[in-house]
Every structure is written in C-alpha cells, then in structure tokens.
Design an enzyme around this catalytic site. Structure first.
Site, mmCIF file in Angstrom:
data_model
loop_
_atom_site.group_PDB
_atom_site.id
_atom_site.type_symbol
_atom_site.label_atom_id
_atom_site.label_comp_id
_atom_site.label_asym_id
_atom_site.label_seq_id
_atom_site.Cartn_x
_atom_site.Cartn_y
_atom_site.Cartn_z
ATOM 1 N N THR A 41 0.906 -1.179 -0.043
ATOM 2 C CA THR A 41 -0.097 0.101 -0.072
ATOM 3 C C THR A 41 0.818 1.205 -0.062
ATOM 4 O OG1 THR A 41 -1.742 -1.257 1.246
ATOM 5 C CG2 THR A 41 -1.672 1.121 1.331
ATOM 6 N N CYS A 42 1.885 1.457 0.972
ATOM 7 C CA CYS A 42 2.411 2.356 1.225
ATOM 8 C C CYS A 42 3.032 3.064 -0.443
ATOM 9 C CB CYS A 42 3.642 2.479 2.181
ATOM 10 S SG CYS A 42 4.972 3.540 2.233
ATOM 11 N N CYS A 47 0.984 6.214 0.874
ATOM 12 C CA CYS A 47 1.989 7.346 1.194
ATOM 13 C C CYS A 47 3.098 8.047 -0.053
ATOM 14 C CB CYS A 47 2.998 6.693 2.456
ATOM 15 S SG CYS A 47 2.401 5.648 3.478
ATOM 16 N N LYS A 50 0.654 9.519 -2.833
ATOM 17 C CA LYS A 50 -0.137 10.583 -2.158
ATOM 18 C C LYS A 50 0.924 11.792 -1.766
ATOM 19 C CE LYS A 50 0.285 11.037 2.013
ATOM 20 N NZ LYS A 50 -0.429 10.204 2.936
ATOM 21 N N TYR A 98 12.815 -2.266 -4.933
ATOM 22 C CA TYR A 98 12.137 -3.476 -3.792
ATOM 23 C C TYR A 98 12.628 -4.691 -4.422
ATOM 24 C CZ TYR A 98 9.414 -0.872 -0.331
ATOM 25 O OH TYR A 98 9.476 0.115 0.976
ATOM 26 N N TYR A 180 -7.473 10.450 7.825
ATOM 27 C CA TYR A 180 -6.219 10.809 7.230
ATOM 28 C C TYR A 180 -6.353 10.967 5.675
ATOM 29 C CZ TYR A 180 -3.184 9.035 11.070
ATOM 30 O OH TYR A 180 -2.526 8.590 12.095
ATOM 31 N N GLU A 184 -6.420 14.508 3.552
ATOM 32 C CA GLU A 184 -5.074 14.397 2.743
ATOM 33 C C GLU A 184 -5.932 14.927 1.134
ATOM 34 O OE1 GLU A 184 -1.914 12.266 5.271
ATOM 35 O OE2 GLU A 184 -2.969 11.184 3.409
ATOM 36 N N ALA A 343 1.801 11.987 11.336
ATOM 37 C CA ALA A 343 1.724 13.108 10.462
ATOM 38 C C ALA A 343 0.442 12.911 9.563
ATOM 39 C CB ALA A 343 2.725 13.409 9.765
ATOM 40 N N HIS A 438 16.328 31.145 15.142
ATOM 41 C CA HIS A 438 15.520 32.011 14.835
ATOM 42 C C HIS A 438 15.937 32.650 13.376
ATOM 43 C CE1 HIS A 438 12.937 35.602 15.550
ATOM 44 N NE2 HIS A 438 14.135 36.410 15.025
ATOM 45 N N GLU A 443 10.817 27.319 16.475
ATOM 46 C CA GLU A 443 11.028 27.833 17.640
ATOM 47 C C GLU A 443 10.092 28.186 18.888
ATOM 48 O OE1 GLU A 443 12.682 32.060 17.548
ATOM 49 O OE2 GLU A 443 11.930 31.984 15.569
HETATM 50 P P1 NDP Z 1 -9.651 6.692 9.116
HETATM 51 O O1 NDP Z 1 -9.874 5.890 10.229
HETATM 52 O O2 NDP Z 1 -8.551 7.603 9.519
HETATM 53 O O3 NDP Z 1 -10.981 7.670 8.870
HETATM 54 C C1 NDP Z 1 -12.256 7.124 8.715
HETATM 55 C C2 NDP Z 1 -13.186 7.950 8.577
HETATM 56 O O4 NDP Z 1 -14.524 7.456 7.970
HETATM 57 C C3 NDP Z 1 -13.615 8.661 9.871
HETATM 58 O O5 NDP Z 1 -13.674 10.273 9.780
HETATM 59 C C4 NDP Z 1 -14.823 8.250 10.266
HETATM 60 O O6 NDP Z 1 -15.871 8.909 11.007
HETATM 61 C C5 NDP Z 1 -15.443 7.667 8.958
HETATM 62 N N1 NDP Z 1 -16.584 6.920 9.001
HETATM 63 C C6 NDP Z 1 -16.452 5.506 9.218
HETATM 64 N N2 NDP Z 1 -17.345 4.937 9.188
HETATM 65 C C7 NDP Z 1 -18.436 5.769 8.880
HETATM 66 C C8 NDP Z 1 -19.795 5.710 8.498
HETATM 67 N N3 NDP Z 1 -20.446 4.615 8.576
HETATM 68 N N4 NDP Z 1 -20.523 6.770 8.149
HETATM 69 C C9 NDP Z 1 -19.705 8.042 8.177
HETATM 70 N N5 NDP Z 1 -18.326 8.121 8.463
HETATM 71 C C10 NDP Z 1 -17.754 7.079 8.834
HETATM 72 O O7 NDP Z 1 -9.532 5.985 7.800
HETATM 73 P P2 NDP Z 1 -8.864 6.390 6.538
HETATM 74 O O8 NDP Z 1 -9.632 5.683 5.577
HETATM 75 O O9 NDP Z 1 -8.675 8.008 6.241
HETATM 76 O O10 NDP Z 1 -7.354 5.907 6.655
HETATM 77 C C11 NDP Z 1 -7.137 4.439 6.894
HETATM 78 C C12 NDP Z 1 -5.900 4.357 7.686
HETATM 79 O O11 NDP Z 1 -4.726 4.382 6.696
HETATM 80 C C13 NDP Z 1 -5.572 5.353 8.850
HETATM 81 O O12 NDP Z 1 -6.394 4.945 9.861
HETATM 82 C C14 NDP Z 1 -4.233 5.479 9.011
HETATM 83 O O13 NDP Z 1 -3.795 4.402 9.994
HETATM 84 C C15 NDP Z 1 -3.744 5.003 7.363
HETATM 85 N N6 NDP Z 1 -3.163 6.016 6.867
HETATM 86 C C16 NDP Z 1 -2.199 6.895 7.200
HETATM 87 C C17 NDP Z 1 -1.815 8.288 6.646
HETATM 88 C C18 NDP Z 1 -0.737 8.846 7.242
HETATM 89 O O14 NDP Z 1 -0.001 8.464 8.351
HETATM 90 N N7 NDP Z 1 -0.412 10.253 6.905
HETATM 91 C C19 NDP Z 1 -2.398 8.674 5.274
HETATM 92 C C20 NDP Z 1 -3.365 7.867 4.965
HETATM 93 C C21 NDP Z 1 -4.012 6.577 5.688
HETATM 94 P P3 NDP Z 1 -15.494 9.253 12.595
HETATM 95 O O15 NDP Z 1 -14.570 10.040 12.672
HETATM 96 O O16 NDP Z 1 -16.793 9.839 12.956
HETATM 97 O O17 NDP Z 1 -15.369 7.879 13.189
#
Ligand code: NDP
Length: 455
Positions: A41-42, A47, A50, A98, A180, A184, A343, A438, A443
């Site tokens: 995936t990454c 990542c 993206k 890889y 996330y 993003e 992040a 600075h 800072e």
């Molecule tokens: P997340 O778990 O971060 O967010 C899921 C979102 O979907 C939340 O806002 C959640 O709402 C919403 N959601 C879930 N179920 C429902 C529902 N039934 N109805 C409405 N809204 C819903 O998942 P992502 O898909 O954004 O990312 C998956 C994972 O990938 C992340 O958890 C992370 O581990 C990884 N990732 C990391 C990144 C980084 O390090 N920069 C970048 C991209 C992905 P609610 O907030 O209300 O729960």
C-alpha cells in the site's frame, strides 16, 4: 521434516518485505508471495504516490504566495496527466528497487495469490498454475483494503486507490469521511482547483486527534475553500447522466462528478485460509497476535495493517524487523507503541506525538497546556491568511512534555525532531533550556513560557 523454506511471507508490502529481507540477510532461506507488484500500500497506492500529489498541489499555493515577493509568473498551467505519468514512472522505479532489495537478500519472489492449506503449506495461484510451497515459519503481512459502506447508489465510488490514478481531474468531488485519507485528498484536490465538499458524521475531522488540532485544521481547510458538511451522513446517491446526486441526512443534495469514499480500511485477511488452519481473527478480520507478533498457531506470525495494531508504514517495518531479529538473530525484540509520532499530509499538515490534552487529563492528576497560534513570517509578505497552531501538553508533577501537536507548514518535519525529545522523556524545563533557531516556526516549541490560565 524438510521444508522448502525456513520463512515464507505472504504479502510484499512494507512489513513483509522488511521482515523477509532482514531474515534473508541473516542467512535464512526465505521466500515472499505477492499477487500484485512488490511494495504494498505505502509504495503503490498510499503514502508515496499521495505525497507526490501533495507536492504537486503545493506549487499552486507557492505561485500565489510569490507575487508579493516580487515574482510575476505570466502563465501557469497545471497538467494532471503529466503528473500521473511521472508519478507512475517513479512507482515503477521503486518497484524495481524493492525487487532488487529482495534478490540482494537472496529472498525468492513467488508471484500469485497465496492461500494456506495447512500450518506449513501455502498454495500459490501462479500464472503457470497452482504451486504448493512449504515453510517452517509463515508470516502474514497482507495489509488492509478500503471499506465501502452499504449506501444505496454508492457505486461506482472511488477509493484512495483509484483517486491516486484518475485519468483526469474532476471539476467537483464529494469526499466521504474525515480521517487521514479524506483530509489529505481534500487538500490535494482543493488546491488543484477542484470544488471539494467533505462530508463527515462527526463535528470535526480527525477523530482521536487533539481537539484544538481538529478544530484548527478544519477551519483552515474551510478558509482554503473546502466546503465542509459536518454532523451529517449520506442517505442515498443517485447517478444521473454521469453525475452523482448525493443526498445528505440534513436534506441537502450535492452534485459531484466523482465521489471518494475514505471511511477507513479493513484488514485484508479473507480467503487466505487463515481460520481454516486455526489462526484466530478479531471481529473486524484483524489477525490476533501476541506481543511477539505470533498468532494462535505457533509457527504463523503476522505484522502490519492485517493485525490492526497501529496502521502506519514505519510501524509495520519495525514490527517486521523485530520479528526477524527475534526469530533469526537471537535478539528478542518487542514493539514499543508509546510516543509514535504521526503526520497527516493535509493542507496545512498536522504533526503529533504523545497524548492529546483529553487523554492526558484522564491519565494525569494535573496537566498544563501551552498553546501558540500565530501568523507565519512568510505570510506577512505573501498575504496568505493561514495560521499555525502549536500545543504542548505537560504533566505538572514530573514536568515532562507528554504531548506535542502542530498544524502548520512543515509540521511533519518538525514533529519528527520533537518526537526524539518526547521519546526520551524530556521535561518542559529542558524544552525551555533549548536555544531557539530564529526565525523559524519551530522555535515556538521552545519559547512557550506561560501555560494557559484556564488549564
Ligand atoms: P480513518 O480511520 O482515518 O478515518 C475514517 C473516517 O471514516 C472517519 O472520519 C470516520 O468517521 C468515517 N467513517 C467511518 N465509518 C463511517 C460511517 N459508517 N459513516 C460515516 N462516516 C464513517 O480511515 P482512512 O480511510 O482515512 O485511513 C485509513 C488508515 O490509513 C488510517 O487510519 C491510517 O492508519 C492510514 N493512513 C495513514 C496516513 C498517514 O500516516 N499520513 C495517510 C493515509 C492513511 P468518525 O470520525 O466519525 O469515526
């Protein structure tokens, strides 16, 4: 019994490659099965692509910011297909790297979908037919996959995988979710001129992050032009002549050319034969493991997102390496999940390490909060209205900094450095004794002298 391999890994993503390469470098006879390209995936659909898109979108803001610094760019034009072509060429290059890393560690790559037949045997559906491979130890590192909700009409819908590879930029997009991936992509598309509406069921984006960070990011996103529909859900989607009519629970209807579903990811563990051989799964399909990444079957291990511990690339890599060191280098290593920095490459980006204010107040008797919100120096000339937020959470009794959060330019780069101090248990007094550089934004982290009065 003689096995074909000492270690056979299913899934050549970050965790699987890290474990198998390290095992190979220790002289272990190892192989890795992968049905897709190597990288996971990454590298292939997360990542890396993206972040390349985030870089691409930043130029739009930079060009705008440059005017008051004396620059005039007569004509600027953005071409999405060029970006896609160059991004894909880079992913091809990484894929080749890889593969070389694996062959340099004498790891065999077996292409095809794998399924466990018994605890020591995997059947791989290769291009030339099914092939049975045996191994003393099996490692599952199959990652995760985007989930799609059961909303009427919500198909076809993009997930992050397709969004990273669109043939052309849509004019309007609705993004569902506030995690996330959603924030993003909202940043990428909005900055590139797409009309973005983000639909979240909570009041603010990024549930689980510090409340100040959530609020600040959301207001910055809105300021930049993202239309935010909060505290609503999607009731129905009608697909009318190529456009989506998205009906929301508050009665609003939004039209969009594309719909992006970013509602979390599920462990990729179905149809692997795991439960047939006795591997226990959690309700969400995650592989249950102990602190050594061992499953309920003694010779089968699992690392990375398929175990749903902390789903981040560096964590999967660390879990994989710890496993290889434990099994093959007489160096038992358990993972430490405390103070792992994170992040979010939103616009502006978020960086964080340690506890949120709310978590800290639950765990510690007295907590002091230091917060600074300011206009970055560059904005004084550019006229950019963006503001930066920084926050420190301090345990009053020990004086230790137990949480550090930022929304603003370079937040990820800054927090990576600060994370070393937090991991080492640095105190607020030590932060204060650190000389500032600075003029920088970072800072502020060593010059926040007064705690908030109400905290
Ligand atoms: P997340 O778990 O971060 O967010 C899921 C979102 O979907 C939340 O806002 C959640 O709402 C919403 N959601 C879930 N179920 C429902 C529902 N039934 N109805 C409405 N809204 C819903 O998942 P992502 O898909 O954004 O990312 C998956 C994972 O990938 C992340 O958890 C992370 O581990 C990884 N990732 C990391 C990144 C980084 O390090 N920069 C970048 C991209 C992905 P609610 O907030 O209300 O729960």
């Amino acid at each position: 019994m003689a096995f074909d391999y000492e270690l056979l890994t299913i899934g050549a993503g970050s965790g699987g490659v890290a474990a198998t390469r390290r095992a190979g470098n220790y002289g272990v006879r190892a192989a890795i099965c992968e049905e897709d390209r190597v990288g996971g995936t990454c590298v292939l659909r997360g990542c890396i692509p993206k972040k390349l898109l985030v870089y691409a979108s930043h130029f739009a803001e930079e060009l705008e910011d440059s005017t008051n610094f004396g620059w005039s760019v007569s004509e600027s034009k953005f071409d999405w297909p060029t970006l896609m072509r160059n991004k894909n060429a880079e992913l091809d290059r990484l894929n080749r790297i890889y593969k070389t890393l694996l062959s340099d560690a004498s790891v065999d790559l077996i292409s095809g979908r794998a399924r466990l037949v018994d605890p020591h045997t995997v059947e791989v559906a290769t291009a030339s037919g099914p092939r049975q491979v045996t191994a003393e130890t099996i490692l599952a590192s199959t990652g995760g996959w985007p989930v799609k909700p059961p909303v009427p009409g919500l198909d076809p819908v993009l997930t992050s995988t397709e969004a990273l590879d669109l043939p052309e930029l849509p004019e309007r997009i609705v993004i569902i979710g506030g995690g996330y991936i959603a924030v993003e992509f909202a940043g990428i598309f909005n900055t590139l001129g797409v009309r973005v509406t983000e639909v979240i069921r909570a009041d603010h984006v990024l549930r689980g992050f510090d409340e100040d960070i959530r609020r600040h990011l959301q207001s910055e996103m809105i300021r930049q032009g993202v239309r935010m529909k909060s505290s609503v859900t999607i009731s129905k989607v009608d697909n009318v002549s190529g456009a989506h009519k998205v009906q929301l629970s508050d009665g609003d209807v939004i039209e969009a050319d594309e719909l992006l579903c970013a509602m979390g990811r599920a462990p990729n563990t179905s149809s692997l034969g795991l439960t047939d051989v006795g591997v226990k799964l959690a309700d969400n399909g995650a592989i249950k493991v102990d602190e050594w990444s061992r499953t309920s079957v003694h010779n089968i291990y699992a690392v990375g997102d398929c175990t749903d511990r902390l789903n981040l690339t560096p964590v999967a890599i660390a879990e994989g390496r710890a496993l290889a060191d434990t099994l093959y280098n007489d160096d038992p290593k358990k993972m430490d999940y405390d103070n792992i920095p994170r992040a979010v490459f939103s616009q502006p980006p978020v960086g964080t390490v340690g506890l949120t204010e709310m978590e800290a107040r639950k765990r510690f008797k007295e907590v002091k909060i230091y917060r600074s919100e300011f206009r970055p120096l560059k904005a004084t000339l550019s006229g950019n209205g963006g503001r930066t937020l920084m926050k420190l959470v301090v345990d009053q009794e020990s004086g230790r900094v137990i949480g550090c959060h930022m929304v603003g330019d370079d937040a990820a780069e800054i927090i990576q450095g600060i994370a070393i101090a937090v991991k080492c248990g640095a105190s607020k007094a030590q932060f204060d004794a650190t000389m500032a550089i600075h003029p920088t934004a970072s800072e502020e982290f060593v010059t926040m002298y007064e705690p908030l009065l109400d905290a």
